[in-house]
Design a protein around this motif. Structure first.
Motif, PDB file in Angstrom:
ATOM      1  N   ALA A 122      54.265  39.627  42.811  1.00  0.00           N
ATOM      2  CA  ALA A 122      54.165  40.668  43.838  1.00  0.00           C
ATOM      3  C   ALA A 122      54.891  40.237  45.114  1.00  0.00           C
ATOM      4  O   ALA A 122      55.544  41.056  45.780  1.00  0.00           O
ATOM      5  N   ALA A 123      54.790  38.952  45.460  1.00  0.00           N
ATOM      6  CA  ALA A 123      55.422  38.463  46.678  1.00  0.00           C
ATOM      7  C   ALA A 123      56.946  38.547  46.610  1.00  0.00           C
ATOM      8  O   ALA A 123      57.620  38.723  47.632  1.00  0.00           O
ATOM      9  N   SER A 124      57.506  38.443  45.392  1.00  0.00           N
ATOM     10  CA  SER A 124      58.961  38.491  45.234  1.00  0.00           C
ATOM     11  C   SER A 124      59.491  39.904  45.017  1.00  0.00           C
ATOM     12  O   SER A 124      60.706  40.112  44.962  1.00  0.00           O
ATOM     13  N   ASP A 125      58.587  40.873  44.878  1.00  0.00           N
ATOM     14  CA  ASP A 125      58.974  42.279  44.683  1.00  0.00           C
ATOM     15  C   ASP A 125      59.185  42.931  46.053  1.00  0.00           C
ATOM     16  O   ASP A 125      58.303  42.863  46.907  1.00  0.00           O
ATOM     17  N   PRO A 126      60.317  43.583  46.279  1.00  0.00           N
ATOM     18  CA  PRO A 126      60.558  44.199  47.597  1.00  0.00           C
ATOM     19  C   PRO A 126      59.543  45.279  47.952  1.00  0.00           C
ATOM     20  O   PRO A 126      59.336  45.573  49.132  1.00  0.00           O
ATOM     21  N   TYR A 127      58.910  45.876  46.933  1.00  0.00           N
ATOM     22  CA  TYR A 127      57.894  46.901  47.185  1.00  0.00           C
ATOM     23  C   TYR A 127      56.471  46.339  47.153  1.00  0.00           C
ATOM     24  O   TYR A 127      55.506  47.105  47.284  1.00  0.00           O
ATOM     25  N   ARG A 128      56.352  45.035  46.954  1.00  0.00           N
ATOM     26  CA  ARG A 128      55.046  44.372  46.908  1.00  0.00           C
ATOM     27  C   ARG A 128      54.152  44.968  45.826  1.00  0.00           C
ATOM     28  O   ARG A 128      52.935  45.107  45.998  1.00  0.00           O
ATOM     29  N   ARG A 129      54.735  45.299  44.682  1.00  0.00           N
ATOM     30  CA  ARG A 129      53.968  45.856  43.570  1.00  0.00           C
ATOM     31  C   ARG A 129      53.212  44.751  42.843  1.00  0.00           C
ATOM     32  O   ARG A 129      53.792  43.726  42.501  1.00  0.00           O
ATOM     33  N   LEU A 130      51.945  44.975  42.592  1.00  0.00           N
ATOM     34  CA  LEU A 130      51.115  44.006  41.893  1.00  0.00           C
ATOM     35  C   LEU A 130      51.124  44.340  40.403  1.00  0.00           C
ATOM     36  O   LEU A 130      50.616  45.390  39.997  1.00  0.00           O
ATOM     37  N   PRO A 131      51.684  43.481  39.545  1.00  0.00           N
ATOM     38  CA  PRO A 131      51.710  43.772  38.108  1.00  0.00           C
ATOM     39  C   PRO A 131      50.292  43.816  37.535  1.00  0.00           C
ATOM     40  O   PRO A 131      49.382  43.171  38.065  1.00  0.00           O
ATOM     41  N   PRO A 132      50.088  44.567  36.457  1.00  0.00           N
ATOM     42  CA  PRO A 132      48.763  44.588  35.816  1.00  0.00           C
ATOM     43  C   PRO A 132      48.352  43.191  35.383  1.00  0.00           C
ATOM     44  O   PRO A 132      49.146  42.464  34.785  1.00  0.00           O
ATOM     45  N   ILE A 133      47.128  42.815  35.667  1.00  0.00           N
ATOM     46  CA  ILE A 133      46.645  41.493  35.304  1.00  0.00           C
ATOM     47  C   ILE A 133      45.867  41.537  33.989  1.00  0.00           C
ATOM     48  O   ILE A 133      45.492  40.513  33.433  1.00  0.00           O
ATOM     49  N   SER A 134      45.629  42.747  33.482  1.00  0.00           N
ATOM     50  CA  SER A 134      44.980  42.932  32.190  1.00  0.00           C
ATOM     51  C   SER A 134      45.577  44.169  31.542  1.00  0.00           C
ATOM     52  O   SER A 134      46.347  44.902  32.166  1.00  0.00           O
ATOM     53  N   THR A 135      45.223  44.409  30.283  1.00  0.00           N
ATOM     54  CA  THR A 135      45.763  45.567  29.576  1.00  0.00           C
ATOM     55  C   THR A 135      45.132  46.855  30.103  1.00  0.00           C
ATOM     56  O   THR A 135      43.901  46.985  30.096  1.00  0.00           O
ATOM     57  N   PRO A 136      45.938  47.817  30.572  1.00  0.00           N
ATOM     58  CA  PRO A 136      45.368  49.077  31.059  1.00  0.00           C
ATOM     59  C   PRO A 136      44.664  49.834  29.936  1.00  0.00           C
ATOM     60  O   PRO A 136      45.066  49.759  28.774  1.00  0.00           O
ATOM     61  N   ARG A 137      43.618  50.571  30.307  1.00  0.00           N
ATOM     62  CA  ARG A 137      42.899  51.419  29.356  1.00  0.00           C
ATOM     63  C   ARG A 137      42.759  52.810  29.955  1.00  0.00           C
ATOM     64  O   ARG A 137      42.281  52.966  31.079  1.00  0.00           O
ATOM     65  N   PRO A 138      43.186  53.835  29.237  1.00  0.00           N
ATOM     66  CA  PRO A 138      43.243  55.192  29.788  1.00  0.00           C
ATOM     67  C   PRO A 138      41.884  55.705  30.269  1.00  0.00           C
ATOM     68  O   PRO A 138      40.839  55.400  29.686  1.00  0.00           O
ATOM     69  N   ILE A 139      41.928  56.505  31.302  1.00  0.00           N
ATOM     70  CA  ILE A 139      40.757  57.203  31.838  1.00  0.00           C
ATOM     71  C   ILE A 139      40.931  58.688  31.557  1.00  0.00           C
ATOM     72  O   ILE A 139      42.020  59.240  31.749  1.00  0.00           O
ATOM     73  N   THR A 140      39.848  59.340  31.138  1.00  0.00           N
ATOM     74  CA  THR A 140      39.872  60.784  30.886  1.00  0.00           C
ATOM     75  C   THR A 140      38.679  61.447  31.555  1.00  0.00           C
ATOM     76  O   THR A 140      37.539  61.019  31.359  1.00  0.00           O
ATOM     77  N   LEU A 141      38.951  62.475  32.337  1.00  0.00           N
ATOM     78  CA  LEU A 141      37.901  63.344  32.867  1.00  0.00           C
ATOM     79  C   LEU A 141      38.071  64.697  32.185  1.00  0.00           C
ATOM     80  O   LEU A 141      39.142  65.325  32.299  1.00  0.00           O
ATOM     81  N   GLU A 142      37.043  65.132  31.480  1.00  0.00           N
ATOM     82  CA  GLU A 142      37.114  66.442  30.850  1.00  0.00           C
ATOM     83  C   GLU A 142      36.883  67.536  31.899  1.00  0.00           C
ATOM     84  O   GLU A 142      36.682  67.246  33.078  1.00  0.00           O
ATOM     85  N   ASP A 143      36.901  68.788  31.480  1.00  0.00           N
ATOM     86  CA  ASP A 143      36.819  69.900  32.435  1.00  0.00           C
ATOM     87  C   ASP A 143      35.495  69.923  33.200  1.00  0.00           C
ATOM     88  O   ASP A 143      34.447  69.501  32.691  1.00  0.00           O
ATOM     89  N   ASN A 144      35.572  70.429  34.423  1.00  0.00           N
ATOM     90  CA  ASN A 144      34.394  70.733  35.241  1.00  0.00           C
ATOM     91  C   ASN A 144      33.533  69.500  35.532  1.00  0.00           C
ATOM     92  O   ASN A 144      32.312  69.548  35.521  1.00  0.00           O
ATOM     93  N   VAL A 145      34.198  68.398  35.823  1.00  0.00           N
ATOM     94  CA  VAL A 145      33.506  67.165  36.204  1.00  0.00           C
ATOM     95  C   VAL A 145      33.455  67.065  37.723  1.00  0.00           C
ATOM     96  O   VAL A 145      34.440  67.339  38.410  1.00  0.00           O
ATOM     97  N   TRP A 146      32.302  66.641  38.250  1.00  0.00           N
ATOM     98  CA  TRP A 146      32.146  66.405  39.687  1.00  0.00           C
ATOM     99  C   TRP A 146      31.915  64.923  39.911  1.00  0.00           C
ATOM    100  O   TRP A 146      31.052  64.315  39.259  1.00  0.00           O
ATOM    101  N   VAL A 147      32.649  64.345  40.863  1.00  0.00           N
ATOM    102  CA  VAL A 147      32.485  62.929  41.192  1.00  0.00           C
ATOM    103  C   VAL A 147      32.216  62.809  42.682  1.00  0.00           C
ATOM    104  O   VAL A 147      33.029  63.235  43.510  1.00  0.00           O
ATOM    105  N   GLY A 148      31.064  62.212  43.041  1.00  0.00           N
ATOM    106  CA  GLY A 148      30.660  62.099  44.436  1.00  0.00           C
ATOM    107  C   GLY A 148      31.430  61.028  45.191  1.00  0.00           C
ATOM    108  O   GLY A 148      32.094  60.163  44.596  1.00  0.00           O
TER     109      GLY A 148
END
Length: 211
Positions: A122-148
């Motif tokens: 990240a320090a050597s990236d001009p945009y300071r992008r932090l690479p994933p440190i673990s394998t990403p896992r998809p998130i899904t919100l189905e219809d009509n979900v409320w999150v406080g």
């Protein structure tokens, strides 16, 4: 400016909307500031569905392989989305201010040598992008979900249709449809009566049609 970005007349921020963002009919974007961390190389990298809204400083932080899809009539109100793979949000959802959705997390057993290497990258990236440190896992919100407000949705979670996530709740496991969850870790405190199904809608239309 003559480039592939789209610029909002009312915007206080001059960054613009990247070319790989699809904004469907009547979708509202309060400011393009939220796209400043959108580095997705996918086509499209982000889809904002019909009449959806990204209000205040909603943040879309996407890595090169990330894609976010937001359904029709969904409201993101100062929401934070961190995506290195996939976040899918259904229609008619409401996400309050301070909500965090992240498909990538730093596991407690990651060696310090790996953490150091990621920070050095990240320090050597001009945009300071932090690479994933673990394998990403998809998130899904189905219809009509409320999150406080200030709730956190962790990698791999599916929020079932019509469920409600209480304020400051931390969700690490799937939530069934129409469940109400609170706490850290999230626990189910009740189930709602489904009132948004096709059958209920058709019955309501028939009843109103009698007048």
């Amino acid at each position: 400016m003559n480039d592939a970005r789209t610029y909002l007349e009312h915007d206080w921020y001059a960054g613009g909307i990247p070319a790989n963002v699809v904004v469907e009919k009547d979708a509202y974007i309060e400011t393009s500031y939220g796209f400043d961390r959108l580095f997705s190389e996918r086509q499209p990298g982000l889809i904002l569905g019909n009449a959806s809204g990204a209000y205040h400083r909603t943040v879309f932080a996407l890595g090169p392989k990330g894609r976010i899809v937001v359904g029709a009539y969904t409201c993101l109100n100062d929401t934070n989305l961190f995506c290195n793979d996939s976040i899918t949000i259904g229609a008619h959802c409401l996400l309050a201010w301070g909500v965090v959705l992240t498909d990538t997390w730093m596991e407690s057993d990651v060696p310090i040598t790996v953490r150091r290497a990621v920070l050095q990258a990240a320090a050597s990236d001009p945009y300071r992008r932090l690479p994933p440190i673990s394998t990403p896992r998809p998130i899904t919100l189905e219809d009509n979900v409320w999150v406080g407000f200030e709730a956190v949705i962790l990698p791999g979670v599916t929020l079932g249709r019509g469920c409600v996530v209480g304020c400051k709740t931390v969700v690490a496991e799937d939530v069934p449809p129409y469940a109400v969850v609170v706490g850290n870790p999230a626990r189910i405190i009740r189930f709602l009566e489904p009132d948004d199904t096709d059958a209920v809608r058709d019955r309501a239309l028939r009843e109103y049609g009698r007048d």
